[in-house]
Motif scaffolding. Structure first.
Motif, mmCIF file in Angstrom:
data_model
loop_
_atom_site.group_PDB
_atom_site.id
_atom_site.type_symbol
_atom_site.label_atom_id
_atom_site.label_comp_id
_atom_site.label_asym_id
_atom_site.label_seq_id
_atom_site.Cartn_x
_atom_site.Cartn_y
_atom_site.Cartn_z
ATOM 1 N N PRO A 1 -34.577 73.423 112.905
ATOM 2 C CA PRO A 1 -34.612 72.010 112.511
ATOM 3 C C PRO A 1 -35.429 71.767 111.240
ATOM 4 O O PRO A 1 -36.422 72.462 110.990
ATOM 5 C CB PRO A 1 -35.272 71.331 113.713
ATOM 6 C CG PRO A 1 -34.975 72.234 114.864
ATOM 7 C CD PRO A 1 -35.007 73.613 114.293
ATOM 8 N N GLN B 1 -36.988 66.726 118.788
ATOM 9 C CA GLN B 1 -36.102 67.460 117.872
ATOM 10 C C GLN B 1 -36.102 68.947 118.229
ATOM 11 O O GLN B 1 -35.043 69.584 118.296
ATOM 12 C CB GLN B 1 -36.617 67.225 116.452
ATOM 13 C CG GLN B 1 -36.005 68.036 115.357
ATOM 14 C CD GLN B 1 -36.796 67.909 114.057
ATOM 15 O OE1 GLN B 1 -38.015 67.729 114.069
ATOM 16 N NE2 GLN B 1 -36.104 67.997 112.951
ATOM 17 N N GLN C 1 -34.327 69.514 121.590
ATOM 18 C CA GLN C 1 -32.868 69.456 121.437
ATOM 19 C C GLN C 1 -32.340 70.752 120.847
ATOM 20 O O GLN C 1 -31.290 71.246 121.255
ATOM 21 C CB GLN C 1 -32.464 68.274 120.552
ATOM 22 C CG GLN C 1 -32.620 66.953 121.223
ATOM 23 C CD GLN C 1 -32.316 65.786 120.294
ATOM 24 O OE1 GLN C 1 -32.017 65.975 119.125
ATOM 25 N NE2 GLN C 1 -32.397 64.587 120.810
ATOM 26 N N VAL D 1 -31.256 65.918 110.754
ATOM 27 C CA VAL D 1 -32.541 65.363 110.353
ATOM 28 C C VAL D 1 -32.936 65.890 109.002
ATOM 29 O O VAL D 1 -32.693 66.979 108.634
ATOM 30 C CB VAL D 1 -33.631 65.687 111.414
ATOM 31 C CG1 VAL D 1 -34.979 65.227 110.940
ATOM 32 C CG2 VAL D 1 -33.273 65.046 112.722
ATOM 33 N N TRP E 1 -42.434 68.178 112.520
ATOM 34 C CA TRP E 1 -41.274 68.267 113.397
ATOM 35 C C TRP E 1 -41.571 67.461 114.642
ATOM 36 O O TRP E 1 -42.697 67.440 115.143
ATOM 37 C CB TRP E 1 -41.012 69.722 113.778
ATOM 38 C CG TRP E 1 -40.473 70.538 112.658
ATOM 39 C CD1 TRP E 1 -39.167 70.847 112.434
ATOM 40 C CD2 TRP E 1 -41.210 71.156 111.601
ATOM 41 N NE1 TRP E 1 -39.058 71.611 111.300
ATOM 42 C CE2 TRP E 1 -40.297 71.815 110.760
ATOM 43 C CE3 TRP E 1 -42.561 71.206 111.261
ATOM 44 C CZ2 TRP E 1 -40.674 72.520 109.630
ATOM 45 C CZ3 TRP E 1 -42.941 71.903 110.123
ATOM 46 C CH2 TRP E 1 -42.004 72.557 109.321
ATOM 47 N N THR F 1 -28.405 66.762 117.086
ATOM 48 C CA THR F 1 -28.983 65.832 116.115
ATOM 49 C C THR F 1 -30.046 66.474 115.255
ATOM 50 O O THR F 1 -30.355 65.986 114.190
ATOM 51 C CB THR F 1 -29.555 64.589 116.819
ATOM 52 O OG1 THR F 1 -30.488 65.023 117.793
ATOM 53 C CG2 THR F 1 -28.462 63.770 117.473
ATOM 54 N N TRP F 2 -30.631 67.595 115.694
ATOM 55 C CA TRP F 2 -31.640 68.269 114.883
ATOM 56 C C TRP F 2 -31.059 68.707 113.550
ATOM 57 O O TRP F 2 -31.754 68.773 112.554
ATOM 58 C CB TRP F 2 -32.239 69.466 115.615
ATOM 59 C CG TRP F 2 -31.248 70.560 115.898
ATOM 60 C CD1 TRP F 2 -30.496 70.716 117.014
ATOM 61 C CD2 TRP F 2 -30.882 71.625 115.025
ATOM 62 N NE1 TRP F 2 -29.705 71.802 116.894
ATOM 63 C CE2 TRP F 2 -29.902 72.385 115.689
ATOM 64 C CE3 TRP F 2 -31.283 72.019 113.756
ATOM 65 C CZ2 TRP F 2 -29.321 73.511 115.113
ATOM 66 C CZ3 TRP F 2 -30.699 73.142 113.189
ATOM 67 C CH2 TRP F 2 -29.738 73.874 113.873
#
Length: 78
Positions: free
Chosen positions: A42, A57, A60, A78, A53, A74-75
């Motif tokens: 991420p 996140q 996930q 970002v 971070w 979704t990470w």
């Protein structure tokens, strides 16, 4: 943050710097930052000069990495 300090914490913080995020994922900081640079971990947000971070996140990312039913990576956005 040192592992001894983490052990005293009631939970992981919501926002983590690179050493803490690497510790959360169970890898070394150098490997973590190389993977972030390569786009396989991420991406951080910036808070001034700091890179941070989110715990959610990173969670996930782990769920997706192990195929634990997270359908939304979704990470990666970002």
């Amino acid at each position: 943050m040192k592992p001894e300090r983490v052990a005293m914490m009631p939970d992981w913080p919501a926002r983590m710097d690179a050493p803490m995020a690497a510790l959360f994922l169970g890898i070394g900081v150098t490997k973590f930052l190389a993977d972030v640079e390569a786009g396989t971990k991420p991406q951080p947000i910036r808070d001034g000069e700091r890179k941070l971070w989110a715990k959610a996140q990173l969670e996930q990312f782990v769920y997706a990495e192990f195929g634990l039913g997270v359908s939304d990576n979704t990470w990666a956005d970002v």
